[in-house]
Design a protein around this motif. Sequence first.
Motif, PDB file in Angstrom:
ATOM      1  N   VAL A  94      18.780 -27.388  44.301  1.00 33.83           N
ATOM      2  CA  VAL A  94      19.353 -28.186  43.220  1.00 33.83           C
ATOM      3  C   VAL A  94      20.868 -28.177  43.352  1.00 33.83           C
ATOM      4  O   VAL A  94      21.492 -27.120  43.405  1.00 33.83           O
ATOM      5  CB  VAL A  94      18.935 -27.634  41.839  1.00 33.83           C
ATOM      6  CG1 VAL A  94      19.674 -28.371  40.735  1.00 33.83           C
ATOM      7  CG2 VAL A  94      17.435 -27.773  41.649  1.00 33.83           C
ATOM      8  N   ASN A  96      23.436 -31.341  41.847  1.00 33.78           N
ATOM      9  CA  ASN A  96      23.636 -31.943  40.517  1.00 33.78           C
ATOM     10  C   ASN A  96      22.573 -33.016  40.259  1.00 33.78           C
ATOM     11  O   ASN A  96      22.778 -33.923  39.465  1.00 33.78           O
ATOM     12  CB  ASN A  96      25.040 -32.533  40.397  1.00 33.78           C
ATOM     13  CG  ASN A  96      25.345 -33.503  41.531  1.00 33.78           C
ATOM     14  OD1 ASN A  96      24.480 -33.803  42.347  1.00 33.78           O
ATOM     15  ND2 ASN A  96      26.581 -33.978  41.574  1.00 33.78           N
ATOM     16  N   TYR A  98      19.483 -32.910  38.846  1.00 33.42           N
ATOM     17  CA  TYR A  98      18.474 -32.221  38.035  1.00 33.42           C
ATOM     18  C   TYR A  98      17.306 -33.129  37.658  1.00 33.42           C
ATOM     19  O   TYR A  98      16.142 -32.727  37.735  1.00 33.42           O
ATOM     20  CB  TYR A  98      19.135 -31.646  36.775  1.00 33.42           C
ATOM     21  CG  TYR A  98      20.492 -31.051  37.033  1.00 33.42           C
ATOM     22  CD1 TYR A  98      20.651 -30.011  37.947  1.00 33.42           C
ATOM     23  CD2 TYR A  98      21.629 -31.549  36.386  1.00 33.42           C
ATOM     24  CE1 TYR A  98      21.914 -29.482  38.203  1.00 33.42           C
ATOM     25  CE2 TYR A  98      22.880 -31.021  36.639  1.00 33.42           C
ATOM     26  CZ  TYR A  98      23.018 -29.993  37.543  1.00 33.42           C
ATOM     27  OH  TYR A  98      24.253 -29.488  37.805  1.00 33.42           O
ATOM     28  N   GLU A  99      17.618 -34.357  37.250  1.00 35.24           N
ATOM     29  CA  GLU A  99      16.557 -35.281  36.857  1.00 35.24           C
ATOM     30  C   GLU A  99      15.689 -35.653  38.057  1.00 35.24           C
ATOM     31  O   GLU A  99      14.463 -35.791  37.935  1.00 35.24           O
ATOM     32  CB  GLU A  99      17.149 -36.548  36.218  1.00 35.24           C
ATOM     33  CG  GLU A  99      17.974 -36.301  34.963  1.00 35.24           C
ATOM     34  CD  GLU A  99      17.122 -35.890  33.766  1.00 35.24           C
ATOM     35  OE1 GLU A  99      15.886 -35.853  33.894  1.00 35.24           O
ATOM     36  OE2 GLU A  99      17.712 -35.595  32.702  1.00 35.24           O
ATOM     37  N   SER A 102      13.316 -32.827  38.704  1.00 34.14           N
ATOM     38  CA  SER A 102      12.269 -32.826  37.676  1.00 34.14           C
ATOM     39  C   SER A 102      11.198 -33.865  37.996  1.00 34.14           C
ATOM     40  O   SER A 102       9.991 -33.605  37.852  1.00 34.14           O
ATOM     41  CB  SER A 102      12.872 -33.100  36.297  1.00 34.14           C
ATOM     42  OG  SER A 102      13.755 -32.067  35.906  1.00 34.14           O
ATOM     43  N   ILE A 115      13.507 -22.851  42.104  1.00 39.98           N
ATOM     44  CA  ILE A 115      14.726 -23.654  42.086  1.00 39.98           C
ATOM     45  C   ILE A 115      15.840 -22.836  42.737  1.00 39.98           C
ATOM     46  O   ILE A 115      16.076 -21.688  42.362  1.00 39.98           O
ATOM     47  CB  ILE A 115      15.119 -24.024  40.645  1.00 39.98           C
ATOM     48  CG1 ILE A 115      14.075 -24.955  40.026  1.00 39.98           C
ATOM     49  CG2 ILE A 115      16.503 -24.669  40.608  1.00 39.98           C
ATOM     50  CD1 ILE A 115      13.875 -26.251  40.767  1.00 39.98           C
ATOM     51  N   CYS A 117      19.805 -22.780  43.456  1.00 39.14           N
ATOM     52  CA  CYS A 117      21.087 -23.357  43.048  1.00 39.14           C
ATOM     53  C   CYS A 117      22.081 -23.304  44.208  1.00 39.14           C
ATOM     54  O   CYS A 117      22.097 -22.342  44.988  1.00 39.14           O
ATOM     55  CB  CYS A 117      21.669 -22.588  41.862  1.00 39.14           C
ATOM     56  SG  CYS A 117      20.556 -22.465  40.439  1.00 39.14           S
ATOM     57  N   THR A 121      25.805 -26.868  41.601  1.00 33.06           N
ATOM     58  CA  THR A 121      24.955 -26.753  40.423  1.00 33.06           C
ATOM     59  C   THR A 121      25.775 -26.347  39.202  1.00 33.06           C
ATOM     60  O   THR A 121      26.459 -25.326  39.219  1.00 33.06           O
ATOM     61  CB  THR A 121      23.847 -25.712  40.649  1.00 33.06           C
ATOM     62  OG1 THR A 121      23.154 -26.016  41.867  1.00 33.06           O
ATOM     63  CG2 THR A 121      22.864 -25.706  39.494  1.00 33.06           C
ATOM     64  N   THR A 123      25.320 -24.869  35.893  1.00 33.56           N
ATOM     65  CA  THR A 123      24.288 -24.163  35.131  1.00 33.56           C
ATOM     66  C   THR A 123      24.452 -24.338  33.623  1.00 33.56           C
ATOM     67  O   THR A 123      23.600 -23.895  32.854  1.00 33.56           O
ATOM     68  CB  THR A 123      24.291 -22.667  35.487  1.00 33.56           C
ATOM     69  OG1 THR A 123      25.594 -22.113  35.206  1.00 33.56           O
ATOM     70  CG2 THR A 123      23.967 -22.464  36.966  1.00 33.56           C
ATOM     71  N   PHE A 128      19.988 -29.439  33.615  1.00 32.88           N
ATOM     72  CA  PHE A 128      19.656 -28.278  34.448  1.00 32.88           C
ATOM     73  C   PHE A 128      18.859 -27.266  33.649  1.00 32.88           C
ATOM     74  O   PHE A 128      17.846 -26.725  34.132  1.00 32.88           O
ATOM     75  CB  PHE A 128      20.929 -27.635  34.993  1.00 32.88           C
ATOM     76  CG  PHE A 128      20.683 -26.311  35.671  1.00 32.88           C
ATOM     77  CD1 PHE A 128      20.171 -26.260  36.956  1.00 32.88           C
ATOM     78  CD2 PHE A 128      20.949 -25.105  35.013  1.00 32.88           C
ATOM     79  CE1 PHE A 128      19.930 -25.038  37.584  1.00 32.88           C
ATOM     80  CE2 PHE A 128      20.714 -23.891  35.628  1.00 32.88           C
ATOM     81  CZ  PHE A 128      20.206 -23.852  36.917  1.00 32.88           C
ATOM     82  N   LEU A 131      15.369 -28.245  33.115  1.00 32.37           N
ATOM     83  CA  LEU A 131      14.614 -28.065  34.358  1.00 32.37           C
ATOM     84  C   LEU A 131      14.159 -26.621  34.525  1.00 32.37           C
ATOM     85  O   LEU A 131      12.969 -26.354  34.724  1.00 32.37           O
ATOM     86  CB  LEU A 131      15.476 -28.495  35.548  1.00 32.37           C
ATOM     87  CG  LEU A 131      14.936 -28.163  36.944  1.00 32.37           C
ATOM     88  CD1 LEU A 131      13.633 -28.896  37.200  1.00 32.37           C
ATOM     89  CD2 LEU A 131      15.983 -28.512  38.010  1.00 32.37           C
TER      90      LEU A 131
END
Length: 306
Positions: A94, A96, A98-99, A102, A115, A117, A121, A123, A128, A131
């Motif tokens: 991951v 940036n 995130y969607e 998902s 996941i 990072c 990322t 956080t 995020f 997720l």
Amino acid sequence: MYYPYLRGRQFELIALREFAEIRGQNNNVVPIIEPVKKTFNSMKIALPMLIEAKVKFALVLNPQVGEIDDMGLIIEGLGECLGDVSKWIPSFVVSNNYEDISRLIAVTGYTDVMIICNDLTDTGDEAFNRLILSDEVKYIVSKENRTLKRNLLDKNKILIRLDDNFSGQKRNSDYLEMAEEKFSEEHIFYKDDGYQGFSDYTVIVSDFFEGGGAPFAVAIHLTYIKVNREVWIRHFTSTSNFDRANIQGKFAEALKKAINFINTNNIHNGATDELRRYFTESRYPGLGMVKKIAIKNHLELINGII
């Protein structure tokens, strides 16, 4: 638990295969494997062997380096190996996105997802946190991040700390100036620090590089345990480093130093015993095998001390 991060190249996979064969009944290692080649021949050999040996592994389905730019290539190429998802952990890097991650998880229907990072990322981003707090996500791998750790407190997630411990040098000859150095103490303190596992890139630099030409120097990197339980690393380096000629002779120079050290300290495992055989037989196995031995030694060491 130890989660070493490895790329899915030939000799990294051979190290995993051989570790799986010799670990005995004690296994504290869950390797994270990031495929980097569109040809999956080595993966098709390694993954069934890990499954047969009951060594669970995490497989990155959206590699960030190498040749693969489509998750479908992995699912199609390794489908026969990945039928029983209880034997492995679906994993996503991951940044940036995130969607997007998902949606990928929803499309695949995977659960108990990992996941990973990276430096992009955020956080603190709401997407995020949605997720990582979703029911489908079980493992979160990250560099030290106290905010993330606090957000996951009592959330029934497995948080794994990722460190980049190997201080790679531009030239192998540079290791002559640093015979040994501290490598890690995470195996001692990760639970006290609020983590359920720890991860590193073993004895390889974290940056991804394709194989190069013949080096001026040969270096053998071996981790070992100090009396205070810290893990240190020794660099055994050739000395005739003026040109690229006679790689076999350079290996012999580095190997002699390594053998003196492991014999003096009475170190015995599958990797060091393999080095002893090469020394006794005056045999050069190739630079790829030297890397494999260094990785296998590290896996055996960490597996044995946690």
